[in-house]
Scaffold this active site. Structure first.
Site, PDB file in Angstrom:
ATOM      1  N   ASP A  22       1.024  -1.286   0.283  1.00 53.30           N
ATOM      2  CA  ASP A  22      -0.097  -0.010   0.091  1.00 53.30           C
ATOM      3  C   ASP A  22       0.775   1.143  -0.057  1.00 53.30           C
ATOM      4  OD1 ASP A  22      -2.243   1.553   0.009  1.00 53.30           O
ATOM      5  OD2 ASP A  22      -2.762   1.190   2.186  1.00 53.30           O
ATOM      6  N   HIS A  39       2.741   3.191  -8.827  1.00 53.30           N
ATOM      7  CA  HIS A  39       2.553   1.736  -9.247  1.00 53.30           C
ATOM      8  C   HIS A  39       3.723   1.176  -9.942  1.00 53.30           C
ATOM      9  CE1 HIS A  39      -1.288   1.942  -7.599  1.00 53.30           C
ATOM     10  NE2 HIS A  39      -1.798   2.790  -8.520  1.00 53.30           N
ATOM     11  N   LEU A 133      10.252 -21.159  -3.779  1.00 56.23           N
ATOM     12  CA  LEU A 133       9.325 -20.228  -3.324  1.00 56.23           C
ATOM     13  C   LEU A 133       7.860 -20.350  -4.183  1.00 56.23           C
ATOM     14  CD1 LEU A 133       8.693 -17.575  -1.542  1.00 56.23           C
ATOM     15  CD2 LEU A 133       9.667 -16.434  -3.399  1.00 56.23           C
TER      16      LEU A 133
HETATM   17  C1  FPP Z   1      -1.818   0.102  -3.315  1.00 62.18           C
HETATM   18  O1  FPP Z   1      -1.409   1.470  -3.367  1.00 62.18           O
HETATM   19  C2  FPP Z   1      -1.216  -0.672  -4.410  1.00 62.18           C
HETATM   20  C3  FPP Z   1      -2.136  -1.484  -5.392  1.00 62.18           C
HETATM   21  C4  FPP Z   1      -3.354  -1.323  -5.531  1.00 62.18           C
HETATM   22  C5  FPP Z   1      -1.328  -2.166  -6.639  1.00 62.18           C
HETATM   23  C6  FPP Z   1       0.142  -2.687  -6.425  1.00 62.18           C
HETATM   24  C7  FPP Z   1       0.762  -3.041  -7.746  1.00 62.18           C
HETATM   25  C8  FPP Z   1       2.071  -3.004  -7.980  1.00 62.18           C
HETATM   26  C9  FPP Z   1       2.911  -2.855  -6.691  1.00 62.18           C
HETATM   27  C10 FPP Z   1       2.662  -3.070  -9.246  1.00 62.18           C
HETATM   28  C11 FPP Z   1       2.323  -4.311  -9.973  1.00 62.18           C
HETATM   29  C12 FPP Z   1       2.551  -5.600  -9.116  1.00 62.18           C
HETATM   30  C13 FPP Z   1       3.146  -6.825  -9.443  1.00 62.18           C
HETATM   31  C14 FPP Z   1       3.228  -8.044  -8.868  1.00 62.18           C
HETATM   32  C15 FPP Z   1       4.263  -6.805 -10.720  1.00 62.18           C
HETATM   33  P1  FPP Z   1      -2.229   2.523  -3.417  1.00 62.18           P
HETATM   34  O2  FPP Z   1      -2.664   2.923  -4.934  1.00 62.18           O
HETATM   35  O3  FPP Z   1      -3.523   1.878  -3.011  1.00 62.18           O
HETATM   36  O4  FPP Z   1      -1.712   3.731  -2.680  1.00 62.18           O
HETATM   37  P2  FPP Z   1      -2.349   4.817  -1.905  1.00 62.18           P
HETATM   38  O5  FPP Z   1      -3.095   4.152  -0.771  1.00 62.18           O
HETATM   39  O6  FPP Z   1      -1.268   5.594  -1.417  1.00 62.18           O
HETATM   40  O7  FPP Z   1      -3.318   5.645  -3.132  1.00 62.18           O
END
Ligand code: FPP
Length: 251
Positions: A22, A39, A133
């Site tokens: 997050d 992201h 893993l």
């Molecule tokens: C949450 O941060 C994150 C996500 C909803 C997506 C996670 C995806 C990645 C890390 C990239 C791709 C993943 C892989 C497995 C290659 P948020 O957007 O909710 O952040 P915020 O709370 O600050 O808005």
């Protein structure tokens, strides 16, 4: 100073770690960039935790990459996340093979765009015999949705006389979850300072230890993971028992 990794007790490494990644959006905002920039940079943190888990012998790592609720985000953000998945899967296949990592996915995978589905299925198939893993991506995943599915599927079997109502137990429920092939989660980490579970593995986290890091996901590095694991190793997991009983078991 001693390397932080050397403080990790080899015999007490969590078998299954689950992570709520997050803070990507906030990380980008702090830099004056669009959310998708967060992201994109989150992928570096994904690589770091996979590598870190490999180095210390974690057997299962589950990452919350896209929730059922995330479909409600702006279309461009959803599209970018999906493209990022496709490109990461394409790029990382070699690394997964080299490191003996098996890819797995949980969630309502059928809802994913065809491109993602094809790539995902291919990488899962190609890595299915790897043994070091097991990396599980939770995609279009929601724990309540998963539990609804379990109830539907077990009910169908009851109606078809394949299972008797009295036979329904925790084991049968486990076997119908998306996570049927995975052990219970030992350690759950959430980054970015939020202290919620957000519809992630509600059943599977029953006895997991929780760790909340203030670090935003794109900044999360191996050292942060190792620090979290050291914290985990200093806790006593009692599973409803009392300390003296646990000490006896460990004798
Ligand atoms: C949450 O941060 C994150 C996500 C909803 C997506 C996670 C995806 C990645 C890390 C990239 C791709 C993943 C892989 C497995 C290659 P948020 O957007 O909710 O952040 P915020 O709370 O600050 O808005």
């Amino acid at each position: 100073m001693k390397d932080i990794k050397s403080y990790i007790a080899e015999n007490k490494v969590p078998n299954h770690i689950a992570i709520i990644m997050d803070g990507n959006g906030r990380w980008a905002k702090l830099k004056g960039k669009p959310r998708v920039f967060g992201h994109k940079n989150g992928v570096t943190a994904v690589r770091e935790v996979i590598e870190g888990c490999g180095e210390i012998g974690v057997n299962y790592l589950t990452l919350y990459a896209f929730s059922t609720e995330n479909w409600n985000r702006p279309a461009l953000e959803v599209k970018t996340l999906m493209s990022l998945l496709v490109s990461s899967l394409k790029k990382e296949l070699k690394t997964l093979q080299k490191n003996n990592i098996k890819l797995n996915a949980i969630g309502n995978i059928n809802l994913l765009p065809e491109k993602v589905n094809i790539e995902l299925t291919e990488v899962i198939e190609k890595t299915k015999n790897n043994t070091a893993l097991t990396l599980t991506l939770a995609l279009s995943y929601g724990s309540r949705d998963e539990i609804v599915n379990v109830i539907r599927n077990i009910s169908k079997k009851v109606v078809n006389n394949q299972i008797k109502i009295e036979e329904i137990n925790e084991n049968i429920i486990n076997n119908h979850l998306y996570t049927f092939s995975l052990p219970d989660v030992d350690f759950m980490i959430r980054t970015s300072g939020e202290k919620r579970i957000s519809n992630f593995l509600l059943w599977q986290l029953a006895y997991a230890e929780m760790y909340f890091s203030d670090t935003l996901w794109p900044d999360f590095r191996k050292e942060n993971l190792f620090e979290a694991i050291i914290d985990y190793q200093n806790r006593e997991r009692r599973f409803g028992k009392i300390s003296e009983q646990i000490e006896k078991i460990n004798e």
